[in-house]
Design a protein around this motif. Structure first.
Motif, PDB file in Angstrom:
ATOM      1  N   GLN A 145       0.842  -1.138   0.060  1.00  0.00           N
ATOM      2  CA  GLN A 145       0.021   0.052  -0.290  1.00  0.00           C
ATOM      3  C   GLN A 145       0.981   1.292  -0.323  1.00  0.00           C
ATOM      4  OE1 GLN A 145      -3.824  -0.910   1.787  1.00  0.00           O
ATOM      5  NE2 GLN A 145      -2.668  -3.048   0.692  1.00  0.00           N
ATOM      6  N   ALA A 146       0.935   1.452  -1.095  1.00  0.00           N
ATOM      7  CA  ALA A 146       1.747   2.687  -1.052  1.00  0.00           C
ATOM      8  C   ALA A 146       1.253   3.826  -1.063  1.00  0.00           C
ATOM      9  CB  ALA A 146       3.200   2.927  -2.528  1.00  0.00           C
ATOM     10  N   TYR A 147       0.856   4.400   0.284  1.00  0.00           N
ATOM     11  CA  TYR A 147       0.149   5.655   0.816  1.00  0.00           C
ATOM     12  C   TYR A 147       1.029   6.341   0.461  1.00  0.00           C
ATOM     13  CZ  TYR A 147      -2.558   2.345   3.501  1.00  0.00           C
ATOM     14  OH  TYR A 147      -3.090   0.945   3.362  1.00  0.00           O
ATOM     15  N   GLU A 148       1.896   7.050   0.750  1.00  0.00           N
ATOM     16  CA  GLU A 148       2.310   8.312   0.207  1.00  0.00           C
ATOM     17  C   GLU A 148       2.854   9.075  -1.188  1.00  0.00           C
ATOM     18  OE1 GLU A 148       5.729   9.049   1.835  1.00  0.00           O
ATOM     19  OE2 GLU A 148       6.156   8.533   4.061  1.00  0.00           O
ATOM     20  N   HIS A 149       2.360   9.897  -1.440  1.00  0.00           N
ATOM     21  CA  HIS A 149       2.788  10.287  -3.015  1.00  0.00           C
ATOM     22  C   HIS A 149       3.801  10.729  -3.583  1.00  0.00           C
ATOM     23  CE1 HIS A 149       0.477  11.994  -6.449  1.00  0.00           C
ATOM     24  NE2 HIS A 149       1.213  12.329  -6.579  1.00  0.00           N
ATOM     25  N   SER A 150       4.746  10.779  -3.151  1.00  0.00           N
ATOM     26  CA  SER A 150       6.028  10.767  -3.217  1.00  0.00           C
ATOM     27  C   SER A 150       6.203   9.219  -3.317  1.00  0.00           C
ATOM     28  CB  SER A 150       7.127  11.170  -2.605  1.00  0.00           C
ATOM     29  OG  SER A 150       7.207  10.105  -1.015  1.00  0.00           O
ATOM     30  N   ASN A 151       6.163   7.981  -2.510  1.00  0.00           N
ATOM     31  CA  ASN A 151       6.142   7.061  -4.019  1.00  0.00           C
ATOM     32  C   ASN A 151       5.349   6.526  -5.056  1.00  0.00           C
ATOM     33  OD1 ASN A 151       7.764   5.823  -1.542  1.00  0.00           O
ATOM     34  ND2 ASN A 151       6.448   5.308  -0.250  1.00  0.00           N
ATOM     35  N   LEU A 152       4.832   6.977  -4.783  1.00  0.00           N
ATOM     36  CA  LEU A 152       3.847   6.861  -6.261  1.00  0.00           C
ATOM     37  C   LEU A 152       4.424   7.550  -7.340  1.00  0.00           C
ATOM     38  CD1 LEU A 152       0.009   7.483  -4.856  1.00  0.00           C
ATOM     39  CD2 LEU A 152       1.012   5.409  -5.544  1.00  0.00           C
ATOM     40  N   GLU A 153       4.619   9.097  -7.200  1.00  0.00           N
ATOM     41  CA  GLU A 153       5.857   9.272  -8.547  1.00  0.00           C
ATOM     42  C   GLU A 153       7.045   8.288  -8.050  1.00  0.00           C
ATOM     43  OE1 GLU A 153       4.727  13.809  -7.295  1.00  0.00           O
ATOM     44  OE2 GLU A 153       6.182  12.597  -6.889  1.00  0.00           O
ATOM     45  N   PHE A 154       7.290   7.762  -7.893  1.00  0.00           N
ATOM     46  CA  PHE A 154       8.474   6.920  -7.721  1.00  0.00           C
ATOM     47  C   PHE A 154       8.808   5.871  -8.228  1.00  0.00           C
ATOM     48  CE2 PHE A 154      13.329   6.230  -6.438  1.00  0.00           C
ATOM     49  CZ  PHE A 154      13.171   4.505  -6.129  1.00  0.00           C
ATOM     50  N   LEU A 155       6.939   5.263  -8.380  1.00  0.00           N
ATOM     51  CA  LEU A 155       7.120   4.113  -8.616  1.00  0.00           C
ATOM     52  C   LEU A 155       6.994   4.757 -10.221  1.00  0.00           C
ATOM     53  CD1 LEU A 155       4.585   2.108  -6.027  1.00  0.00           C
ATOM     54  CD2 LEU A 155       6.685   2.007  -6.620  1.00  0.00           C
ATOM     55  N   VAL A 156       5.816   5.072 -10.693  1.00  0.00           N
ATOM     56  CA  VAL A 156       6.229   5.912 -12.083  1.00  0.00           C
ATOM     57  C   VAL A 156       7.415   6.241 -12.725  1.00  0.00           C
ATOM     58  CG1 VAL A 156       4.786   7.468 -13.135  1.00  0.00           C
ATOM     59  CG2 VAL A 156       4.038   7.164 -11.627  1.00  0.00           C
ATOM     60  N   ASN A 157       8.022   6.461 -12.027  1.00  0.00           N
ATOM     61  CA  ASN A 157       9.031   7.032 -12.671  1.00  0.00           C
ATOM     62  C   ASN A 157      10.355   5.751 -13.013  1.00  0.00           C
ATOM     63  OD1 ASN A 157      11.813   8.360 -13.545  1.00  0.00           O
ATOM     64  ND2 ASN A 157      12.764   8.376 -11.499  1.00  0.00           N
ATOM     65  N   LEU A 158       9.862   4.532 -12.106  1.00  0.00           N
ATOM     66  CA  LEU A 158      10.754   3.428 -13.002  1.00  0.00           C
ATOM     67  C   LEU A 158      10.181   2.736 -13.579  1.00  0.00           C
ATOM     68  CD1 LEU A 158      10.952   1.775  -8.773  1.00  0.00           C
ATOM     69  CD2 LEU A 158      12.863   2.689 -10.509  1.00  0.00           C
ATOM     70  N   ILE A 159       8.751   2.617 -13.603  1.00  0.00           N
ATOM     71  CA  ILE A 159       8.312   1.924 -14.543  1.00  0.00           C
ATOM     72  C   ILE A 159       8.201   2.687 -15.897  1.00  0.00           C
ATOM     73  CG2 ILE A 159       5.513   1.824 -15.504  1.00  0.00           C
ATOM     74  CD1 ILE A 159       5.089   1.862 -13.111  1.00  0.00           C
ATOM     75  N   LEU A 160       8.853   4.470 -16.604  1.00  0.00           N
ATOM     76  CA  LEU A 160       9.395   4.624 -17.915  1.00  0.00           C
ATOM     77  C   LEU A 160      10.347   4.839 -17.699  1.00  0.00           C
ATOM     78  CD1 LEU A 160       7.132   8.257 -17.616  1.00  0.00           C
ATOM     79  CD2 LEU A 160       6.810   6.019 -18.792  1.00  0.00           C
ATOM     80  N   ASN A 161      11.362   5.109 -17.117  1.00  0.00           N
ATOM     81  CA  ASN A 161      12.974   5.032 -16.907  1.00  0.00           C
ATOM     82  C   ASN A 161      13.496   4.001 -16.022  1.00  0.00           C
ATOM     83  OD1 ASN A 161      12.010   7.347 -17.924  1.00  0.00           O
ATOM     84  ND2 ASN A 161      12.247   8.369 -16.046  1.00  0.00           N
ATOM     85  N   ASP A 162      13.777   2.932 -15.381  1.00  0.00           N
ATOM     86  CA  ASP A 162      14.527   1.866 -15.386  1.00  0.00           C
ATOM     87  C   ASP A 162      14.803   0.865 -16.743  1.00  0.00           C
ATOM     88  OD1 ASP A 162      15.381  -0.800 -13.781  1.00  0.00           O
ATOM     89  OD2 ASP A 162      15.370   0.781 -12.079  1.00  0.00           O
ATOM     90  N   GLY A 163      15.859   0.801 -16.955  1.00  0.00           N
ATOM     91  CA  GLY A 163      16.429  -0.167 -17.771  1.00  0.00           C
ATOM     92  C   GLY A 163      16.205  -1.840 -17.329  1.00  0.00           C
TER      93      GLY A 163
END
Lengths: 475, 488
Positions: B422-440
């Protein structure tokens, strides 16, 4: 002193004789070492309650990967028996390698499967995957079906590895009959070591011909009726119980039967998965895994379980046997050639100094040396004057060694697992041992010669053989 | 695969001595000047003449060395010494013992073997052939013949063993069954009589016999495992009253590991506490069975503090050992400590075990200590800590998820993502989006997408937005993450 040098030169002049002597000594030593290891294992087993693994939440999870090509007749039964194995955390991945007999549709229909949006990630490159299916029935949640373009057994196994989410995987022949407790027994070596890492475990393959099977379980074990199948019972007993146990103890085992083996997935992926360019992919993978572990300097072992865990139908016709032995021979040569850097290479310890040379000299070269010897003798017999009394003594010696060795293996089986309950079966086994050198052995030598021949004249015939689907793996 | 029949060919050893006639048949006398490195033996073989002949013809004396430069007679035609059956070699030479026996011996053999030969050969070549043959083969031949007899014998012996064994097994089983029933009966009677029957006499007498003792122990242990409470305790009391304990201790100190292991089991079940020190040494034994048996025995013997044995463990606490210990704890419903106390143990495998137990026993009060273990130097420990946090659904870890993530290994990163239920914190959500888009790494992207999907409606919306703009590869990943049928 003079005598010593004369004998030395004499021996060198007779390299073939030395060859035989060394080989016989090896067999005897391996048999004795196997006996001790067997006693140790059987005693150890008395103290183990495998059900602890069955009910433990700490038990490791396993993916069973079973490639299937045109197994239409039996695939439903085989899958049923796989999903009902005694284990708690496992999944069954059936890889349909582009079957043309409608087996895909059969399975989808029988188990009420639907395509899911599984994103296939080819960590190990494979032929394209056209679909991944799961059952709508929640009770069959552990069943997964991969449909892909035909690429061979190694390719299918790699696809299964790509999809697997577990730490260990079991590679099996889909039509082999796996005993209920097999996974419990095969996973134990991985979890009980303190110092080193177990990278693979292999199990014994037994002959299922003419055994009574009900609902995917062996109900009674019978000695096969066909002579060829009978001899293979002896072959397998000798090889498994009197050879592999010793190699396992020495940690020099080079071959785990493709019919049933459990592997550490991480290491297999680190090595690049199964090699698609060989028909002996099971042996080739183990050798490559060993090289990888040796290079990395970590302590490791490949372990062998002598309990009968896997039963399979062996060829009972000369033609099928011939194809099988031809293929095994070519697979062996493939592995030896790919990894020739191991040959007497001190850097690789036992692997390079003992295992590889043994396989080179006594598994690959043996039929060649034998044939050369026979031809040489025939030439001498026609041209020169061989001493016949001596010849017959030698012949008798060799024959008796073979028969004795087979009889010992029958005794091994009697004293350990005692699967052949009928007295008449045991006597039949010994009888087969007497006939084997005359009726069976020349055939296998011939098949292996052809295997060598096919290998060296070119691989154009290889592709065609592969299309026929996967025949039995080398035990 | 084995194919042990590849030995027919070595018979060529006997054809390695071709029978071509000696060079010097036509001449009446042949001389040979000895070269520097030639020995008598070599010369003899070269001319296919027995060495004793050369000795005779040249009146040589022992030792037959330093021949260099000498001109030796190596062949004499029609010499009465050549192949005479009577053994008379003429008066010219002084015979020594070994020459005499040689001649008689080889002549006799020559006589016998000449009958086997197809074409007439000169007696010399036959003699030298045989002597050459015999000089190098005999030990081998005798060995082979002996081995052949051994093979035949061993086959017969094996057959006999197998047949006898089958019969004995049946008879033996019958006898054992009788004994088992007898002792089971006695023990049951003892129990039903409220432990009043006096068994001491019988026990003293019968327990002297090893087989009876073994069966009795077996029955007692078996019965004990099916009972509980007072009845079980009284069996233990009976055990302690008799000599049986002595035998158990003997077993534990036996040099064979499998007997030791049996002894340890008896110890544990019959609550013999005197051998604790020995058990502690067995924990670190190299035999895996002894390790496990000692561990389990110590667990059972210290019901109030079952994990006492961990203190003495110098090696890795194997998963198999952990499974067995946990199983025993549950089965015997033993008292468990607060595992968080042991999270600072220096043995990493013990820490891993404690982390697992915390999850299984749901010791929620260990949360703070758990979070501390996320910084443990050992990767396996951190891996287990993440797993435990995931199982116990401790939300606090959401806060410093990012901080831990950056420093972790790839496998642990994947684990962290899957634990982010349960990624409650919004910053974590953004972090996840970043990973989805950019992680190799494909696996990371997939895991991040799954986490995002699990993070409630806000996460789902974000994911849908991504899907709209995604290329084929990413779209496939997102679809996978959203597919609830794949419970991986």
């Amino acid at each position: 002193m003079y005598e010593f040098f004369r004998i030395m030169r004499f021996l060198l002049d007779n390299a073939i004789f030395v060859y035989t002597l060394v080989m016989f000594t090896f067999y005897i030593v391996l048999a004795i070492a196997s006996a001790f290891e067997m006693i140790y294992y059987l005693r150890k087993n008395k103290f183990v309650d495998y059900d602890v693994i069955l009910r433990s939440p700490l038990a490791p999870s396993i993916s069973i990967i079973a490639p299937a090509f045109n197994e239409g007749k039996t695939i439903i039964d085989n899958i049923r028996s796989l999903i009902s194995l005694h284990y708690s955390h496992f999944e069954v991945i059936i890889v349909n390698d582009g079957s043309t007999d409608g087996s895909l549709e059969k399975v989808i229909h029988e188990f009420d499967m639907e395509k899911v949006d599984f994103a296939y990630n080819p960590v190990i490159p494979t032929k394209p995957v056209t679909g991944i299916y799961k059952s709508r029935n929640k009770a069959l949640a552990r069943l997964l079906l991969i449909d892909k373009l035909n690429g061979g057994k190694a390719d299918s196994l790699n696809a299964g590895i790509n999809v697997s989410s577990k730490k260990y995987f079991a590679a099996i022949d889909v039509d082999s009959l796996i005993e209920e407790d097999a996974l419990l027994k095969m996973i134990k070596p991985f979890v009980e070591t303190t110092g080193h890492r177990v990278i693979a475990t292999g199990g014994v393959v037994r002959v299922a011909n003419d055994c009574t099977i009900e609902n995917g379980k062996i109900v009674s074990v019978n000695y096969p009726k066909d002579f060829i199948a009978r001899v293979q019972v002896l072959e397998y007993t000798r090889s498994f119980l009197m050879g592999r146990m010793a190699w396992s103890k020495l940690n020099g085992l080079l071959l785990i039967s493709g019919a049933f083996g459990v592997f550490d997935k991480e290491i297999v992926i680190a090595c690049g998965g199964y090699n698609r360019n060989t028909v002996g992919e099971d042996m080739e993978l183990i050798v490559r895994m060993r090289i990888h572990m040796e290079d990395s300097g970590q302590k490791y072992s490949v372990v062998y379980i002598p309990d009968p865990l896997c039963w399979t139908e062996v060829p009972s016709s000369v033609k099928v046997l011939g194809r099988q032995r031809n293929r095994w021979c070519r697979g062996t040569i493939d592995t030896l050639v790919f990894h020739k850097k191991l040959f007497f290479n001190r850097k690789y310890g036992l692997l390079g100094l003992l295992s590889y040379p043994y396989w080179f000299f006594f598994e690959w070269m043996a039929p060649l040396v034998e044939t050369a010897g026979i031809l040489y003798f025939i030439a001498i017999a026609l041209l020169g004057d061989p001493s016949w009394p001596f010849f017959f003594i030698m012949l008798a010696y060799v024959y008796l060694f073979a028969v004795t060795f087979s009889t010992w293996s029958v005794l091994f089986e009697e004293l350990s697992y005692h699967r052949y309950k009928k007295k008449s079966d045991v006597l039949k086994m010994i009888g087969t041992a007497f006939l084997e050198p005359f009726l069976y052995h020349p055939m296998t030598v011939w098949f292996q010669l052809r295997g060598n021949f096919h290998y060296f004249i070119g691989k154009s015939g290889w592709g065609k053989m592969e299309r026929k689907g996967f025949s039995k793996s080398q035990p | 695969m084995f194919s042990e029949m590849k030995n027919i060919f070595y018979i060529l050893l006997l054809v390695s001595l071709p029978a071509y006639p000696a060079k010097a048949e036509k001449d009446s006398i042949v001389y040979h000047t000895v070269k520097p490195d030639e020995t008598l033996l070599k010369i003899a073989r070269k001319y296919h003449v027995p060495s004793y002949q050369i000795i005779q013809w040249n009146n040589m004396k022992k030792p037959y060395t330093k021949l260099t430069g000498l001109k030796l007679i190596v062949w004499k035609k029609n010499d009465p010494a050549n192949g005479s059956l009577t053994g008379k070699t003429g008066a010219a030479t002084k015979k020594t013992d070994h020459l005499q026996t040689d001649t008689v011996y080889t002549n006799a053999l020559r006589l016998v073997l000449s009958q086997h030969l197809k074409y007439p050969v000169r007696k010399i070549s036959l003699r030298e052939k045989i002597s050459g043959f015999l000089n190098s083969i005999p030990p081998l031949l005798y060995i082979l013949i002996i081995m052949m007899f051994y093979f035949i014998l061993s086959i017969l012996v094996l057959l006999v063993i197998v047949i006898i064994r089958r019969f004995r097994l049946i008879r033996h089983e019958h006898k054992l069954k009788q004994l088992r029933e007898k002792y089971a009966g006695i023990l049951t009677a003892y129990i039903y009589s409220d432990f009043t029957i006096d068994l001491s006499v019988m026990l003293k007498y019968e327990m002297k016999n090893k087989q009876h003792r073994e069966i009795f122990m077996e029955q007692m242990l078996d019965l004990h495992s099916n009972l509980s409470g007072e009845t079980a305790d009284s069996l233990v009391a009976l055990y302690h009253k008799t000599d049986l304990k002595k035998y158990t201790i003997q077993k534990v100190l036996n040099k064979n590991w499998h007997i030791k292991a049996t002894g340890i089991r008896e110890l544990a079940q019959m609550k013999v506490v005197e051998m604790n020190d020995t058990l502690f040494t067995y924990i670190n034994d190299k035999n895996v069975v002894l390790q496990i048996e000692a561990e389990l025995a110590l667990v059972k013997l210290h019901a109030d503090y079952p994990l006492h044995f961990l203190k003495g463990m110098n090696r890795r606490f194997t998963d198999w050992g952990q499974m067995n210990v946990y199983d025993t704890l549950v089965f015997h419903n033993l008292e468990i400590p607060a595992f968080k106390e042991m999270l600072d143990h220096k043995n990493e495998s013990v820490v891993v075990f404690c982390l697992r137990m915390i999850a299984l026993y749901r010791q929620m009060d260990a949360a703070t200590d758990l979070l501390k273990t996320l910084h443990h130097p050992g990767e396996a420990v951190r891996e287990q800590a993440i797993n435990t946090l995931k199982k116990m659904e401790i939300i606090e870890f959401d806060h410093f998820f990012k901080e831990i993530y950056q420093k972790e290994t790839k496998n642990n990163k994947l684990l962290l993502l899957s634990a982010l239920d349960q990624a409650y914190e919004h910053s974590n959500l953004e972090f996840l989006v970043n990973l989805i888009l950019n992680d190799g790494d494909f696996a990371i992207r997939l895991e991040a997408a799954k986490s995002l999907f699990k993070a409630g409606s806000e996460g789902e919306l974000l994911l849908d937005a991504l899907e709209v703009k995604a290329d084929a590869g990413l779209a496939a990943v997102i679809k996978h993450a959203k597919d609830k049928r794949i419970n991986v």
